[in-house]
Design a protein around this motif. Sequence first.
Motif: not given
Length: 232
Positions: A106, A110, A112
């Motif tokens: 991680n 994020n 994405e």
Amino acid sequence: MQLVYEEHGDSLSSVAERNNAAAAINGTYEAEASFIKIGGRLLAQNRLDSTHIRYWKHEGAFLFDDDNKNIDIRFASDSTFLSHPAANILSGAPMLIDNNDPVGLNFTGNVEGMDLNKLDYEDFRRHQGVRHPRTAVALTEHKKLLLITVDGRSTQAAGMSANELTRFLLTYFCPQSALNLDGGGSTTMWIASSEQRVGGVVNHPTDNKKFDHAGQRRVTSFIVIKSSENHE
């Protein structure tokens, strides 16, 4: 085991041969973003402000004493690097595994839907979120030291992201801790000749843009495993 620092840079082959090595890999990032301490002497210290785009490059540390005891890989801060009693310290980033916690999965957060290639090359999300050659150091539960390189930037080898490298380590080695070092064109592994090994560079460094063993880059820091009759 020892750390080697060449302020003006050198090839891994030259450093390994000069130090009678059994095996060696390249070390960490540029000196101004790193901490390097050898034999109790601080040779490189982070000079970047915490807001700098490259400040992330020393979030972890590979540490050990001169007698090769108290080996550890852990998160660290500027103050930790300056105050830790270990005689030998090499910074790196990102931490991939911390006390069995796969934090490298991680590191980029994020991303994405993001086009990482549009970010600044030194942005941690791009630097660690896309595939490159990789160098890492890891420790097993029983303090076995693992030196790892991953080839990339070739049709024969795509490289890995930090997430993929973390998954790879978990799948095949399950180390207790692991730290990413300087990858890309710096990634190089050298192994001494013996009946069981092929001497010299064994991975495929990329600076000559060929998938062979001749593309070494001159770098400044190295992890060297000294030669002995009973090395592993």
